[in-house]
Every structure is written in structure tokens, then in C-alpha cells.
Scaffold this motif. Sequence first.
Motif, short mmCIF file in Angstrom:
data_model
loop_
_atom_site.label_atom_id
_atom_site.label_comp_id
_atom_site.label_asym_id
_atom_site.label_seq_id
_atom_site.Cartn_x
_atom_site.Cartn_y
_atom_site.Cartn_z
N UNK A 28 0.81 -1.21 0.00
CA UNK A 28 0.00 0.00 0.00
C UNK A 28 0.85 1.27 0.00
N UNK A 29 2.00 1.22 0.62
CA UNK A 29 2.80 2.43 0.76
C UNK A 29 3.68 2.72 -0.44
N UNK A 30 3.92 1.73 -1.29
CA UNK A 30 4.83 1.95 -2.41
C UNK A 30 4.15 2.76 -3.51
N UNK A 31 4.95 3.56 -4.20
CA UNK A 31 4.45 4.35 -5.32
C UNK A 31 4.35 3.45 -6.53
N UNK A 32 3.16 3.16 -6.94
CA UNK A 32 2.92 2.24 -8.04
C UNK A 32 2.31 2.97 -9.23
N UNK A 33 2.46 4.29 -9.27
CA UNK A 33 1.79 5.08 -10.30
C UNK A 33 2.34 4.84 -11.70
N UNK A 34 3.58 4.38 -11.82
CA UNK A 34 4.16 4.16 -13.14
C UNK A 34 3.98 2.71 -13.60
N UNK A 35 3.37 1.86 -12.78
CA UNK A 35 3.17 0.46 -13.14
C UNK A 35 1.99 0.30 -14.08
N UNK A 36 2.00 -0.81 -14.81
CA UNK A 36 0.92 -1.09 -15.75
C UNK A 36 -0.39 -1.41 -15.03
N UNK A 37 -0.31 -2.09 -13.89
CA UNK A 37 -1.51 -2.43 -13.09
C UNK A 37 -2.58 -3.14 -13.92
N UNK A 38 -2.17 -4.12 -14.70
CA UNK A 38 -3.11 -4.83 -15.56
C UNK A 38 -3.88 -5.92 -14.82
N UNK A 39 -3.34 -6.40 -13.73
CA UNK A 39 -3.97 -7.44 -12.93
C UNK A 39 -4.22 -6.90 -11.53
N UNK A 40 -5.24 -7.39 -10.89
CA UNK A 40 -5.59 -6.91 -9.56
C UNK A 40 -4.60 -7.37 -8.50
N UNK A 41 -4.20 -8.65 -8.56
CA UNK A 41 -3.38 -9.23 -7.49
C UNK A 41 -2.19 -10.00 -8.07
N UNK A 42 -1.21 -10.23 -7.22
CA UNK A 42 -0.05 -11.03 -7.63
C UNK A 42 -0.47 -12.44 -8.05
N UNK A 44 -3.09 -13.36 -9.47
CA UNK A 44 -3.66 -13.31 -10.82
C UNK A 44 -2.56 -13.36 -11.87
N UNK A 45 -1.48 -12.63 -11.63
CA UNK A 45 -0.34 -12.67 -12.56
C UNK A 45 0.25 -14.07 -12.56
N UNK A 46 0.44 -14.65 -11.39
CA UNK A 46 1.01 -15.99 -11.22
C UNK A 46 0.22 -17.02 -12.02
N UNK A 47 -1.08 -17.03 -11.87
CA UNK A 47 -1.91 -18.03 -12.56
C UNK A 47 -1.91 -17.81 -14.07
N UNK A 48 -2.03 -16.56 -14.50
CA UNK A 48 -1.99 -16.28 -15.93
C UNK A 48 -0.62 -16.59 -16.51
N UNK A 49 0.42 -16.36 -15.74
CA UNK A 49 1.77 -16.63 -16.21
C UNK A 49 1.97 -18.13 -16.47
N UNK A 50 1.37 -18.98 -15.66
CA UNK A 50 1.47 -20.42 -15.90
C UNK A 50 0.90 -20.76 -17.27
N UNK A 51 -0.22 -20.14 -17.62
CA UNK A 51 -0.85 -20.38 -18.93
C UNK A 51 0.02 -19.83 -20.05
N UNK A 52 0.49 -18.59 -19.90
CA UNK A 52 1.34 -17.99 -20.93
C UNK A 52 2.63 -18.79 -21.11
N UNK A 53 3.24 -19.20 -20.02
CA UNK A 53 4.47 -19.99 -20.11
C UNK A 53 4.24 -21.28 -20.87
N UNK A 54 3.14 -21.96 -20.56
CA UNK A 54 2.83 -23.22 -21.24
C UNK A 54 2.50 -23.00 -22.71
#
Length: 186
Positions: A28-42, A44-54
Motif C-alpha cells: 500500500x505504501x509503495x508508489x505504483x503510479x508508473x506500473x501497468x496495473x493490468x492485474x488486480x493481485x499477484x 492473478x499474474x502468477x496463474x496467468x503466467x502459468x498459462x502464458x508460459x505453457x
Amino acid sequence: MFEKDYTIYGKHATYLKFLAKKNSQDDQSSDNSSAANLFERYIDVYMNAAVFGLLYNRTAKRDSASNDRARIYADAFIKEREDCIFLYRMVMLLDKSSDLTPEERVDRAFRYDTQPEKEKEFHQNMDIFHDYVRGGIEEMYEQFTDGCHTRDDYLEKTYGVMTTFKKELEGISYADELAKLIKNPI
């Protein structure tokens, strides 16, 4: 399986943080304003990454070039446990990095995690799964961020990537791949 915290290191942690809005109260405290923020949670990235990797047959070993870390907490895994197990089993069935028989693929996907005498093999399989996750994180980062500078750029790029992804999937039948695996004589 998928009941404990998991930490991602190095560039993969940096990419994951860039792609996700947040993980928990520690972000919450980190400045994330320059991030893409395409996924809500870590997770979500983890699960989608498994699909993309495969799907892109992309794996990556743990990066230790930087000290960056991203932790996916056990409570996120517990909420998404069934989906994570499903993804793990799909990766174990469809991974072509080793010459296993169809029976061996089924064993590693559905049995090794429940057999105490196969604990070593199970941990090796989790390493393979996480290689796909890291490779998928790299693939997603590259695809979703190439040439982007603003939030609108990221959203437009995401739409383009997902449209292409959908078209690619329409040309690949994983049902046929699984049917071949099941019908292949042992």
C-alpha cells in the motif's frame, strides 16, 4: 500444494509488481503510479503466467541478479487453490521438456503430490511448474508493455495481445492434444 507463501525473486518479481495493482497491505505504501496495473493481485499474474508460459513454451530459471522480491501469500493460494492445482496438472500433462510416456505424465500430474515416496519427484515437478510461471511472467511483461508509456497505452496493448491470444488459441486444440496423450498406446 499451494498452501504456503511463495516468493518470486529478481527480474520476475519486478515484472510481477509492474503487472499487478497490489498484493497486500505491504504494498500500500509503495508508489505504483508508473506500473501497468493490468492485474488486480499477484496471484492473478502468477496463474496467468502459468498459462502464458505453457502456451508459448517459455520457461525461465530463478533470477538472482537483483534483490527484488514479490511474495504471494498463503491466503491468496488458499482462495485460488483449486485453480492453481488445475494449472499445475495441465502443465504436468502438456510439458514436453522431457520424454515421458503418457502414463508417466498422468502419474506426475495426479499422483506424485499424494505419494510420500514421490516427494522428491513432486518437488522437481513444482520446479518445472515455477519455471513456466517465470517464463510466463517474462512473456506477459514483454507482450503487455512493449512500446507503452501511459495507462491508455497499456490498456490498448492488453486488448491487442488478448485479441491475438484468442486467435492463436482458436487455432490450437488442447482437447486434441489431451486426447492424443490419452489414446497413445503405452
